[in-house]
Design a protein around this motif. Structure first.
Motif, PDB file in Angstrom:
ATOM      1  N   ASP A  27     -25.166 -28.414  -5.424  1.00 23.47           N
ATOM      2  CA  ASP A  27     -25.087 -26.953  -5.557  1.00 23.47           C
ATOM      3  C   ASP A  27     -23.641 -26.478  -5.468  1.00 23.47           C
ATOM      4  OD1 ASP A  27     -27.809 -26.841  -5.802  1.00 23.47           O
ATOM      5  OD2 ASP A  27     -28.178 -26.192  -3.732  1.00 23.47           O
ATOM      6  N   TYR A  28     -22.892 -27.018  -4.511  1.00 21.87           N
ATOM      7  CA  TYR A  28     -21.486 -26.633  -4.347  1.00 21.87           C
ATOM      8  C   TYR A  28     -20.686 -26.981  -5.599  1.00 21.87           C
ATOM      9  CZ  TYR A  28     -16.587 -27.298  -3.043  1.00 21.87           C
ATOM     10  OH  TYR A  28     -15.222 -27.280  -3.029  1.00 21.87           O
ATOM     11  N   MET A  71     -21.652 -27.503  -8.768  1.00 24.93           N
ATOM     12  CA  MET A  71     -21.990 -26.691  -9.928  1.00 24.93           C
ATOM     13  C   MET A  71     -21.495 -25.253  -9.760  1.00 24.93           C
ATOM     14  SD  MET A  71     -23.134 -28.926 -11.838  1.00 24.93           S
ATOM     15  CE  MET A  71     -23.417 -27.806 -13.200  1.00 24.93           C
ATOM     16  N   GLU A  72     -21.572 -24.733  -8.535  1.00 26.39           N
ATOM     17  CA  GLU A  72     -21.097 -23.371  -8.277  1.00 26.39           C
ATOM     18  C   GLU A  72     -19.581 -23.283  -8.482  1.00 26.39           C
ATOM     19  OE1 GLU A  72     -20.823 -20.150  -4.589  1.00 26.39           O
ATOM     20  OE2 GLU A  72     -22.201 -21.849  -4.461  1.00 26.39           O
ATOM     21  N   MET A  73     -18.853 -24.296  -7.998  1.00 26.61           N
ATOM     22  CA  MET A  73     -17.399 -24.295  -8.120  1.00 26.61           C
ATOM     23  C   MET A  73     -16.964 -24.443  -9.577  1.00 26.61           C
ATOM     24  SD  MET A  73     -15.758 -23.797  -5.289  1.00 26.61           S
ATOM     25  CE  MET A  73     -14.161 -24.574  -5.494  1.00 26.61           C
ATOM     26  N   SER A  83     -18.747 -23.643 -12.223  1.00 25.20           N
ATOM     27  CA  SER A  83     -19.113 -22.398 -12.897  1.00 25.20           C
ATOM     28  C   SER A  83     -18.106 -21.299 -12.589  1.00 25.20           C
ATOM     29  CB  SER A  83     -20.514 -21.967 -12.443  1.00 25.20           C
ATOM     30  OG  SER A  83     -20.844 -20.715 -12.988  1.00 25.20           O
ATOM     31  N   GLU A  84     -17.669 -21.233 -11.326  1.00 24.41           N
ATOM     32  CA  GLU A  84     -16.700 -20.206 -10.922  1.00 24.41           C
ATOM     33  C   GLU A  84     -15.375 -20.397 -11.651  1.00 24.41           C
ATOM     34  OE1 GLU A  84     -14.257 -19.708  -6.887  1.00 24.41           O
ATOM     35  OE2 GLU A  84     -16.395 -19.293  -6.631  1.00 24.41           O
ATOM     36  N   SER A 125     -15.689 -19.403 -15.237  1.00 25.11           N
ATOM     37  CA  SER A 125     -15.712 -17.937 -15.335  1.00 25.11           C
ATOM     38  C   SER A 125     -14.293 -17.382 -15.255  1.00 25.11           C
ATOM     39  CB  SER A 125     -16.564 -17.344 -14.207  1.00 25.11           C
ATOM     40  OG  SER A 125     -17.914 -17.695 -14.359  1.00 25.11           O
TER      41      SER A 125
END
Length: 224
Positions: free
Chosen positions: A130-131, A133-135, A137-138, A141
């Motif tokens: 999760d970390y 993929m979130e990083m 994605s961030e 962005s």
């Protein structure tokens, strides 16, 4: 060389998932992470199927950028003390491979978790997955926002933004920057930067001296 237990705090501060790992998983990270000292101006390349792994900037400052076929480059973002360079490991994910370069803007201490070690954690732990993929994605962005700026904002605005970013990093108004440095951040030619900086100076926003730009009116720069 290995990091040793003295650097456990580094990982704890860098990774929000650290407390959720087992003792064995933490030990695997600590025992396999390497520490390297990179002098200012050192360049590293990531991509093309080569994964560095996940890197933590222990100290220093690094600029991450992409290079055009013509040899120019565009700054994507900077990494400061304690920041994690997650995109250097993006190619370990299936179907994702990006070409990036990193240049040290100061002497840097870099800790690298090898691809195989981080990939094992990624497969074993939902918190790590999760970390990650979130990083990623961030960061993408942030990059998309940057390219929107290149497409939709004017060059003067990008140059003003670059000056304000360096001002925030340095914590002061005196910026030891060349026109070439600013051109890389703003994604434009050095000659354009020189012309616009002279206009900024004429407008009382900055003062120009050799190898240095002093911000006089940050408020007006922010409104360009």
């Amino acid at each position: 060389m290995g990091t040793g237990t003295m650097n456990t705090e580094l990982f704890k501060n860098a990774f929000p998932f650290w407390e959720s790992l087992t003792e064995a998983q933490r030990a695997e990270i600590v025992n396999n992470t390497t520490r390297n000292l990179c002098e200012k101006k050192t360049r590293l390349h990531f991509g093309g199927g080569e994964c560095a792994g996940v890197q933590i900037i222990g100290s220093g400052r690094a600029r991450v950028f992409i290079t055009s076929p013509g040899g120019g480059d565009i700054t994507l973002f900077r990494l400061l003390d304690g920041d994690v360079s997650i995109l250097s490991a993006a190619c370990m994910l299936n179907g994702m491979d990006i070409e990036l370069d990193m240049e040290m803007e100061a002497d840097c201490e870099i800790y690298t978790i090898p691809k195989k070690v981080y990939r094992k954690l990624y497969d074993e732990s939902s918190a790590v997955k999760d970390y990650t993929m979130e990083m990623i994605s961030e960061k993408f962005s942030d990059i998309m926002w940057l390219f929107n700026q290149f497409v939709f904002s004017n060059v003067a605005s990008r140059i003003a933004g670059a000056l304000l970013e360096h001002r925030a990093i340095e914590g002061g108004d005196e910026l030891r920057l060349t026109h070439e440095d600013i051109a890389k951040d703003a994604g434009t030619a050095r000659e354009v930067v020189t012309r616009i900086l002279k206009q900024f100076q004429a407008d009382g926003l900055v003062k120009l001296t050799r190898g240095k730009v002093t911000v006089i009116d940050a408020g007006k720069l922010g409104r360009i």
